[in-house]
Design a protein around this motif. Structure first.
Motif, PDB file in Angstrom:
ATOM      1  N   GLU A   1       0.776  -1.169   0.378  1.00  0.00           N
ATOM      2  CA  GLU A   1      -0.032  -0.155  -0.194  1.00  0.00           C
ATOM      3  C   GLU A   1       1.129   1.140  -0.042  1.00  0.00           C
ATOM      4  O   GLU A   1       1.404   1.553   0.773  1.00  0.00           O
ATOM      5  CB  GLU A   1      -1.161  -0.258   1.062  1.00  0.00           C
TER       6      GLU A   1
ATOM      7  N   TYR B   1     -11.100   9.509   0.287  1.00  0.00           N
ATOM      8  CA  TYR B   1      -9.965   8.653   0.840  1.00  0.00           C
ATOM      9  C   TYR B   1     -10.251   8.614   2.730  1.00  0.00           C
ATOM     10  O   TYR B   1     -10.296  10.049   2.994  1.00  0.00           O
ATOM     11  CB  TYR B   1      -8.555   8.929   0.571  1.00  0.00           C
TER      12      TYR B   1
ATOM     13  N   THR C   1      -5.950   2.380  -2.408  1.00  0.00           N
ATOM     14  CA  THR C   1      -7.354   1.552  -1.859  1.00  0.00           C
ATOM     15  C   THR C   1      -7.880   1.688  -1.099  1.00  0.00           C
ATOM     16  O   THR C   1      -8.745   1.321  -0.278  1.00  0.00           O
ATOM     17  CB  THR C   1      -6.450   0.540  -1.818  1.00  0.00           C
ATOM     18  N   ARG C   2      -8.080   2.620   0.442  1.00  0.00           N
ATOM     19  CA  ARG C   2      -8.517   3.255   1.129  1.00  0.00           C
ATOM     20  C   ARG C   2      -9.588   4.379   1.199  1.00  0.00           C
ATOM     21  O   ARG C   2      -9.233   5.336   1.769  1.00  0.00           O
ATOM     22  CB  ARG C   2      -7.475   3.246   2.367  1.00  0.00           C
TER      23      ARG C   2
END
Length: 105
Positions: free
Chosen positions: A30, A49, A102-103
């Protein structure tokens, strides 16, 4: 109180990134997306995010801090070239913002 040097601001920003990654249990794959944005873009990123780390950059360090952070993270910072060109006495505030794509919220 004197304004922080560019090196101190970059070091503080990187410290916050490291702490946040540790606190939220980021995996090694990440990676932070780092960019220079204005108020509206910062707000949009913060709505989309989580977590988001941001730092307000003064015009006198706008050309230096992103380069120092990019070197340490071994990445390219989006918007760095345009923000340096816009930096002037009446330029809108610029933020150095980091998030992991991705978060999402």
């Amino acid at each position: 109180m004197a304004a922080k040097s560019a090196e101190a601001q970059a070091r503080d920003f990187l410290y916050e990134l490291t702490n946040c990654a540790s606190e939220y249990g980021f995996a090694k794959d990440e990676l932070w997306n780092v960019s220079i944005v204005a108020d509206k873009q910062k707000a949009a990123i913060e709505k989309k995010y989580y977590p988001v780390i941001s730092a307000l950059l003064a015009p006198d360090v706008l050309a230096t801090v992103p380069g120092l952070v990019a070197t340490r993270l071994n990445t390219v910072i989006a918007g760095a070239e345009q923000s340096v060109l816009k930096a002037g006495p009446k330029a809108e505030p610029q933020y150095l913002v980091a998030y992991v794509a991705t978060r999402k919220m």
